[in-house]
Design a protein around this motif. Structure first.
Motif, PDB file in Angstrom:
ATOM      1  N   ILE A 129      34.963  42.712  38.986  1.00  0.00           N
ATOM      2  CA  ILE A 129      34.185  41.960  39.957  1.00  0.00           C
ATOM      3  C   ILE A 129      34.913  42.004  41.292  1.00  0.00           C
ATOM      4  O   ILE A 129      36.120  41.794  41.356  1.00  0.00           O
ATOM      5  CB  ILE A 129      34.007  40.485  39.526  1.00  0.00           C
ATOM      6  CG1 ILE A 129      33.568  40.373  38.075  1.00  0.00           C
ATOM      7  CG2 ILE A 129      33.058  39.764  40.466  1.00  0.00           C
ATOM      8  CD1 ILE A 129      32.257  40.998  37.769  1.00  0.00           C
ATOM      9  N   HIS A 130      34.179  42.249  42.348  1.00  0.00           N
ATOM     10  CA  HIS A 130      34.764  42.447  43.676  1.00  0.00           C
ATOM     11  C   HIS A 130      34.427  41.290  44.607  1.00  0.00           C
ATOM     12  O   HIS A 130      33.364  40.689  44.513  1.00  0.00           O
ATOM     13  CB  HIS A 130      34.201  43.757  44.246  1.00  0.00           C
ATOM     14  CG  HIS A 130      34.930  44.257  45.443  1.00  0.00           C
ATOM     15  ND1 HIS A 130      34.663  43.802  46.698  1.00  0.00           N
ATOM     16  CD2 HIS A 130      35.913  45.166  45.563  1.00  0.00           C
ATOM     17  CE1 HIS A 130      35.445  44.427  47.566  1.00  0.00           C
ATOM     18  NE2 HIS A 130      36.217  45.254  46.898  1.00  0.00           N
ATOM     19  N   ARG A 158      38.569  42.325  35.079  1.00  0.00           N
ATOM     20  CA  ARG A 158      39.382  41.917  36.232  1.00  0.00           C
ATOM     21  C   ARG A 158      38.483  41.427  37.340  1.00  0.00           C
ATOM     22  O   ARG A 158      37.321  41.787  37.412  1.00  0.00           O
ATOM     23  CB  ARG A 158      40.310  43.031  36.679  1.00  0.00           C
ATOM     24  CG  ARG A 158      39.781  44.028  37.648  1.00  0.00           C
ATOM     25  CD  ARG A 158      40.806  45.107  38.087  1.00  0.00           C
ATOM     26  NE  ARG A 158      41.590  45.692  37.052  1.00  0.00           N
ATOM     27  CZ  ARG A 158      41.243  46.767  36.325  1.00  0.00           C
ATOM     28  NH1 ARG A 158      40.100  47.370  36.546  1.00  0.00           N
ATOM     29  NH2 ARG A 158      42.027  47.233  35.388  1.00  0.00           N
ATOM     30  N   VAL A 159      39.066  40.597  38.212  1.00  0.00           N
ATOM     31  CA  VAL A 159      38.368  40.071  39.374  1.00  0.00           C
ATOM     32  C   VAL A 159      39.255  40.315  40.586  1.00  0.00           C
ATOM     33  O   VAL A 159      40.441  39.945  40.574  1.00  0.00           O
ATOM     34  CB  VAL A 159      38.073  38.561  39.233  1.00  0.00           C
ATOM     35  CG1 VAL A 159      37.448  38.015  40.502  1.00  0.00           C
ATOM     36  CG2 VAL A 159      37.175  38.305  38.026  1.00  0.00           C
ATOM     37  N   LEU A 160      38.713  40.948  41.589  1.00  0.00           N
ATOM     38  CA  LEU A 160      39.435  41.168  42.840  1.00  0.00           C
ATOM     39  C   LEU A 160      39.114  40.007  43.767  1.00  0.00           C
ATOM     40  O   LEU A 160      37.950  39.745  44.052  1.00  0.00           O
ATOM     41  CB  LEU A 160      39.016  42.487  43.489  1.00  0.00           C
ATOM     42  CG  LEU A 160      39.157  43.735  42.613  1.00  0.00           C
ATOM     43  CD1 LEU A 160      38.656  44.961  43.360  1.00  0.00           C
ATOM     44  CD2 LEU A 160      40.586  43.928  42.156  1.00  0.00           C
ATOM     45  N   VAL A 161      40.154  39.297  44.204  1.00  0.00           N
ATOM     46  CA  VAL A 161      39.926  38.135  45.050  1.00  0.00           C
ATOM     47  C   VAL A 161      39.875  38.539  46.520  1.00  0.00           C
ATOM     48  O   VAL A 161      40.505  39.504  46.950  1.00  0.00           O
ATOM     49  CB  VAL A 161      40.983  37.033  44.833  1.00  0.00           C
ATOM     50  CG1 VAL A 161      40.926  36.507  43.413  1.00  0.00           C
ATOM     51  CG2 VAL A 161      42.371  37.512  45.175  1.00  0.00           C
ATOM     52  N   ARG A 162      39.097  37.762  47.247  1.00  0.00           N
ATOM     53  CA  ARG A 162      38.912  37.987  48.674  1.00  0.00           C
ATOM     54  C   ARG A 162      39.919  37.111  49.414  1.00  0.00           C
ATOM     55  O   ARG A 162      40.092  35.937  49.101  1.00  0.00           O
ATOM     56  CB  ARG A 162      37.477  37.603  49.044  1.00  0.00           C
ATOM     57  CG  ARG A 162      37.162  37.577  50.502  1.00  0.00           C
ATOM     58  CD  ARG A 162      35.726  37.138  50.752  1.00  0.00           C
ATOM     59  NE  ARG A 162      35.502  35.768  50.278  1.00  0.00           N
ATOM     60  CZ  ARG A 162      34.533  35.419  49.445  1.00  0.00           C
ATOM     61  NH1 ARG A 162      33.685  36.291  48.969  1.00  0.00           N
ATOM     62  NH2 ARG A 162      34.392  34.157  49.082  1.00  0.00           N
ATOM     63  N   VAL A 163      40.588  37.695  50.380  1.00  0.00           N
ATOM     64  CA  VAL A 163      41.434  36.912  51.274  1.00  0.00           C
ATOM     65  C   VAL A 163      40.743  36.847  52.630  1.00  0.00           C
ATOM     66  O   VAL A 163      40.039  37.772  53.023  1.00  0.00           O
ATOM     67  CB  VAL A 163      42.866  37.493  51.389  1.00  0.00           C
ATOM     68  CG1 VAL A 163      43.617  37.368  50.086  1.00  0.00           C
ATOM     69  CG2 VAL A 163      42.844  38.929  51.842  1.00  0.00           C
ATOM     70  N   THR A 164      40.946  35.751  53.319  1.00  0.00           N
ATOM     71  CA  THR A 164      40.225  35.540  54.573  1.00  0.00           C
ATOM     72  C   THR A 164      41.108  35.634  55.802  1.00  0.00           C
ATOM     73  O   THR A 164      40.605  35.710  56.916  1.00  0.00           O
ATOM     74  CB  THR A 164      39.529  34.164  54.562  1.00  0.00           C
ATOM     75  OG1 THR A 164      40.504  33.149  54.350  1.00  0.00           O
ATOM     76  CG2 THR A 164      38.483  34.108  53.459  1.00  0.00           C
TER      77      THR A 164
END
Length: 105
Positions: free
Chosen positions: A59-60, A79-85
């Protein structure tokens, strides 16, 4: 060779993943979407004589939310790719550190 992940959420994406890919990389999906995709993968893999466990789901672009990530894992994502802001290196590192600390709790 490295696994090739196919992206998208089109009507036939799961069929293309089974036929040509090592995994699926969706964006903007729910936990129910992942469960349904896992069911479709199992059915299509059976017809294609392929092991559905050989197909990963990543998951993106998700927020760094431990509960959300756990729900995706329970639904069948590997897996999950986390978003950074943050836009700068220090901000990104601070975000990742805060997430890592929360994930270990």
């Amino acid at each position: 060779h490295p696994a090739v992940y196919r992206g998208g959420d089109g009507k036939n994406v799961i069929q293309r993943v089974v036929r040509y890919g090592g995994g699926w990389l969706p964006i903007g999906v729910s936990r129910d979407d992942i469960r349904a995709a896992r069911e479709s993968l199992a059915e299509l893999c059976d017809s294609a004589e392929r092991d559905p466990d050989s197909i990963g789901i990543t998951i993106h672009s998700q927020p760094a939310d431990k509960d959300l990530i756990n729900r995706f894992e329970e639904a069948g994502a590997e897996r999950v790719l986390v978003r950074v802001t943050s836009a700068d290196q220090k901000g990104v590192l601070n975000e990742l550190e805060a997430f890592a600390s929360a994930a270990l709790d």
